[in-house]
Design a protein around this motif. Structure first.
Motif, short mmCIF file in Angstrom:
data_model
loop_
_atom_site.label_atom_id
_atom_site.label_comp_id
_atom_site.label_asym_id
_atom_site.label_seq_id
_atom_site.Cartn_x
_atom_site.Cartn_y
_atom_site.Cartn_z
N CYS A 130 0.71 -1.08 0.27
CA CYS A 130 0.04 0.02 -0.24
C CYS A 130 1.07 1.31 0.14
N VAL A 131 0.72 2.13 -1.03
CA VAL A 131 1.27 3.56 -0.83
C VAL A 131 0.33 4.59 -0.70
N PRO A 132 1.17 5.27 -0.70
CA PRO A 132 0.43 7.04 -0.64
C PRO A 132 0.47 7.54 -2.10
N LEU A 133 -0.81 8.66 -1.88
CA LEU A 133 -1.04 9.11 -3.43
C LEU A 133 -0.59 10.67 -2.84
N LEU A 188 8.54 0.49 -7.40
CA LEU A 188 7.30 0.59 -9.23
C LEU A 188 6.29 0.76 -8.36
N LEU A 189 5.99 0.92 -6.96
CA LEU A 189 4.50 0.93 -7.12
C LEU A 189 4.30 2.69 -6.53
N GLU A 190 5.36 3.14 -6.09
CA GLU A 190 5.23 4.21 -5.22
C GLU A 190 5.92 5.01 -6.73
N LEU A 191 6.18 5.18 -7.21
CA LEU A 191 6.47 5.43 -8.67
C LEU A 191 4.46 6.07 -9.57
N LEU A 192 4.22 4.63 -9.95
CA LEU A 192 3.14 4.61 -10.13
C LEU A 192 2.21 5.38 -9.59
#
Length: 231
Positions: A47-50, A78-82
């Motif tokens: 889970c990453v923040p937006l 990768l998900l943090e970049l996205l």
């Protein structure tokens, strides 16, 4: 489904603005569950923040089933970049939606105001600081039916009759301090009480004038004075 800030994986990420990586959700997560079925169905979780303009506008929660692929720590990057790209896209989409909604509201208000000004029987005229016509309703155009009124031309070019205040300095001083000025003007043998108000704050961009026909009131006042004089 409502998830409170600080509760569950998504709520914790939204509160701390820090990504969470769980290799095994059932084993590694000790807090409240995001969904009623999470403990029995979630496998690996990231889970990453937006984040946009230092504010969390959402979270990006990626879940693998128990029999699915195990996420690795490099997957978090990768998900943090996205997530960063998604945050910008979502924020811009919201801003565009708000701007479009505001534009529609302004257009609706403009149409309503124009309808009111067009339908009123009182002459209404708007000029800029150079005394050039910006708006003139049909009632005002009817006063000068012998002259073709074109927006952008100077107000004083409409007629040779004095329609501006006799004391310009007094008018400007009253407008500057009281935002309004009232004076009488005669047009086509009719007497009008002209109410002038400033447009734009704090800097004036022009003035709007509304003319009220007081010819009958002036005649009644004259008759009253005549009766008193005769008595």
């Amino acid at each position: 489904l409502h998830i409170k800030i600080g509760e569950g994986v998504a709520g914790r990420v939204a509160e701390t603005k820090q990504s969470i990586y769980l290799e095994n959700y059932e084993r590694d997560w000790k807090g409240n569950h995001d969904f009623p079925f999470a403990k029995d169905t979630f496998g690996s979780v990231i889970c990453v923040p937006l984040i946009y303009s230092e504010a969390t506008i959402g979270v990006f929660l990626v879940i693998a089933g128990r029999q699915g692929r195990l996420f690795q720590k490099q997957d978090v990057q990768l998900l943090e970049l996205l997530g960063a790209q998604a945050a910008v896209a979502i924020a811009h989409s919201r801003l565009f939606g708000e701007q479009q909604n505001l534009t529609e509201q302004v257009a609706a208000a403009h149409n309503q105001l124009e309808t009111v000004l067009t339908s009123t029987e009182n002459p209404v005229v708007v000029v800029n600081r150079k005394l050039q016509l910006v708006f003139a309703n049909p009632a005002f155009r009817k006063l000068f039916k012998e002259t073709e009124i074109t927006l952008g031309e100077a107000l004083v070019s409409l007629t040779s009759r004095p329609i501006l205040p006799a004391d310009h300095r007094l008018a400007l001083r009253e407008l500057r301090h009281k935002q309004a000025y009232i004076y009488e003007v005669s047009i086509n043998n009719q007497t009008y009480l002209c109410h002038v108000a400033s447009l734009g704050k704090p800097n004036e961009t022009g003035w709007v004038a509304v003319l009220n026909d007081i010819s009958q009131l002036k005649e009644l006042d004259r008759l009253k004075s005549e009766m008193i004089r005769m008595a």
